[in-house]
Write an enzyme that holds these catalytic residues in place. Structure first.
Site, PDB file in Angstrom:
ATOM      1  CG  ASP A  21       0.749  24.182 -24.600  1.00 44.62           C
ATOM      2  OD1 ASP A  21       0.837  25.420 -24.732  1.00 44.62           O
ATOM      3  OD2 ASP A  21       0.880  23.387 -25.546  1.00 44.62           O
ATOM      4  CG  HIS A  38       1.679  33.751 -19.848  1.00 45.63           C
ATOM      5  ND1 HIS A  38       1.632  32.470 -20.324  1.00 45.63           N
ATOM      6  CD2 HIS A  38       2.187  34.514 -20.868  1.00 45.63           C
ATOM      7  CE1 HIS A  38       2.087  32.439 -21.582  1.00 45.63           C
ATOM      8  NE2 HIS A  38       2.424  33.670 -21.926  1.00 45.63           N
ATOM      9  CG  LEU A 132       5.570  19.198  -3.722  1.00 41.74           C
ATOM     10  CD1 LEU A 132       5.436  17.896  -4.515  1.00 41.74           C
ATOM     11  CD2 LEU A 132       4.416  20.132  -4.071  1.00 41.74           C
TER      12      LEU A 132
HETATM   13  C1  FPP Z   1       2.490  27.885 -22.332  1.00 35.94           C
HETATM   14  O1  FPP Z   1       1.306  28.413 -22.852  1.00 35.94           O
HETATM   15  C2  FPP Z   1       2.825  28.519 -21.047  1.00 35.94           C
HETATM   16  C3  FPP Z   1       3.966  29.191 -20.785  1.00 35.94           C
HETATM   17  C4  FPP Z   1       5.039  29.365 -21.786  1.00 35.94           C
HETATM   18  C5  FPP Z   1       4.223  29.863 -19.491  1.00 35.94           C
HETATM   19  C6  FPP Z   1       3.767  29.131 -18.256  1.00 35.94           C
HETATM   20  C7  FPP Z   1       3.805  30.080 -17.121  1.00 35.94           C
HETATM   21  C8  FPP Z   1       2.870  30.203 -16.184  1.00 35.94           C
HETATM   22  C9  FPP Z   1       1.692  29.304 -16.071  1.00 35.94           C
HETATM   23  C10 FPP Z   1       3.011  31.308 -15.197  1.00 35.94           C
HETATM   24  C11 FPP Z   1       2.992  30.895 -13.802  1.00 35.94           C
HETATM   25  C12 FPP Z   1       4.076  29.932 -13.527  1.00 35.94           C
HETATM   26  C13 FPP Z   1       4.635  29.730 -12.321  1.00 35.94           C
HETATM   27  C14 FPP Z   1       5.655  28.683 -12.198  1.00 35.94           C
HETATM   28  C15 FPP Z   1       4.300  30.506 -11.127  1.00 35.94           C
HETATM   29  P1  FPP Z   1       1.366  29.126 -24.273  1.00 35.94           P
HETATM   30  O2  FPP Z   1       1.710  30.561 -24.063  1.00 35.94           O
HETATM   31  O3  FPP Z   1       2.290  28.390 -25.184  1.00 35.94           O
HETATM   32  O4  FPP Z   1      -0.117  28.967 -24.741  1.00 35.94           O
HETATM   33  P2  FPP Z   1      -0.645  28.781 -26.242  1.00 35.94           P
HETATM   34  O5  FPP Z   1      -0.061  27.481 -26.731  1.00 35.94           O
HETATM   35  O6  FPP Z   1      -2.126  28.721 -26.067  1.00 35.94           O
HETATM   36  O7  FPP Z   1      -0.191  29.964 -27.026  1.00 35.94           O
END
Ligand code: FPP
Length: 241
Positions: A21, A38, A132
């Site tokens: 997050d 992201h 893993l």
């Molecule tokens: C939450 O942060 C994150 C996500 C919804 C996406 C997670 C995806 C990645 C880290 C991309 C790479 C992943 C892989 C598996 C290669 P948010 O957007 O909710 O952040 P915020 O709460 O600050 O708005």
């Protein structure tokens, strides 16, 4: 020289799960679009995967995209799906070289054909790997999982023409996570302290660890902090010493 604080830990978790997050806030702090965050989060995924593979952790599951995330702006959803598809292609060699098995868990019916095929191909290719298991929770939610398990159990009862016996172990075999042990440690980054419809059944006795670090900044040392905290926990599973 950086010391490895976890070297002597007796109690390495079998299954570490992470709610990644804070990507959006990380990007905003730099005046950038959410997708920039992201993209940056990918580096943290790589760092954690390498660390867990090295340390002999059996399962690392990452909450990459929830059922609820489909409700985000179309551009962000498309960008995330594109990023996940590209990661699978570009990280293939790293996964193979590190003996990592790749698996996706979630509602695949909502994925594009191309992404679904990419997932299936990488799962097949990495299936013989014995190190893993990296589990990407994609289009996943805890309530969805429990519901689909109940539906499949009901279908089996219908097919058998009777109510089949069911206990907790039996019900677990209907969950999308069947075959994977429940998480020992659940880490959530960015300071938020909630489960957000994640593995609701599976986290019944999971140890939680929250950190204010935003996901794109999360590195090996942060994971080590979480493991040090985990090592101090006394897991009683509702019983007494
Ligand atoms: C939450 O942060 C994150 C996500 C919804 C996406 C997670 C995806 C990645 C880290 C991309 C790479 C992943 C892989 C598996 C290669 P948010 O957007 O909710 O952040 P915020 O709460 O600050 O708005």
């Amino acid at each position: 020289m950086q010391t490895d604080n976890t070297e002597n830990l007796m109690d390495t978790p079998t299954h570490i799960s992470i709610i990644m997050d804070g990507n959006g806030r990380w990007a905003k702090k730099q005046g950038k679009m959410r997708l920039f965050g992201h993209n940056a989060g990918r580096e943290s995924v790589r760092a954690c995967t390498e660390y867990c593979a090295e340390k002999g952790v059996r399962y690392l599951s990452l909450f990459a995209f929830s059922e609820e995330n489909w409700g985000r702006p179309v551009d962000e959803v498309a960008g995330l799906m594109d990023l996940l598809g590209r990661c699978m292609l570009e990280e293939r060699d790293t996964l193979m070289n590190n003996n990592v098995r790749f698996q996706v868990i979630g509602d695949r019916t909502r994925l594009s054909d191309a992404l679904r095929k990419g997932v299936e191909a990488l799962e097949k290719e990495t299936a013989p790997n014995t190190g893993l298991t990296l589990v990407i929770m994609l289009s996943y939610s805890g309530k969805w999982d429990i519901l689909q398990a109940a539906q499949r159990y009901a279908a089996d009862c219908l097919a058998a023409g009777k109510t089949l016996p069911l206990d907790e172990t039996g019900f677990s075999t209907y969950l999308a996570t069947a075959g994977i042990p429940d998480p020992d440690l659940l880490i959530r980054t960015s300071g938020e302290q909630r489960i957000s419809n994640y593995m609701l059944w599976q986290c019944a006795y999971t140890e939680f660890y929250y950190t204010p670090v935003l996901w794109p900044d999360f590195r090996k040392t942060d994971l080590e902090q979480a493991l040090l905290s985990y090592a101090t926990r006394e897991r009683r599973y509702g019983k007494v010493e």
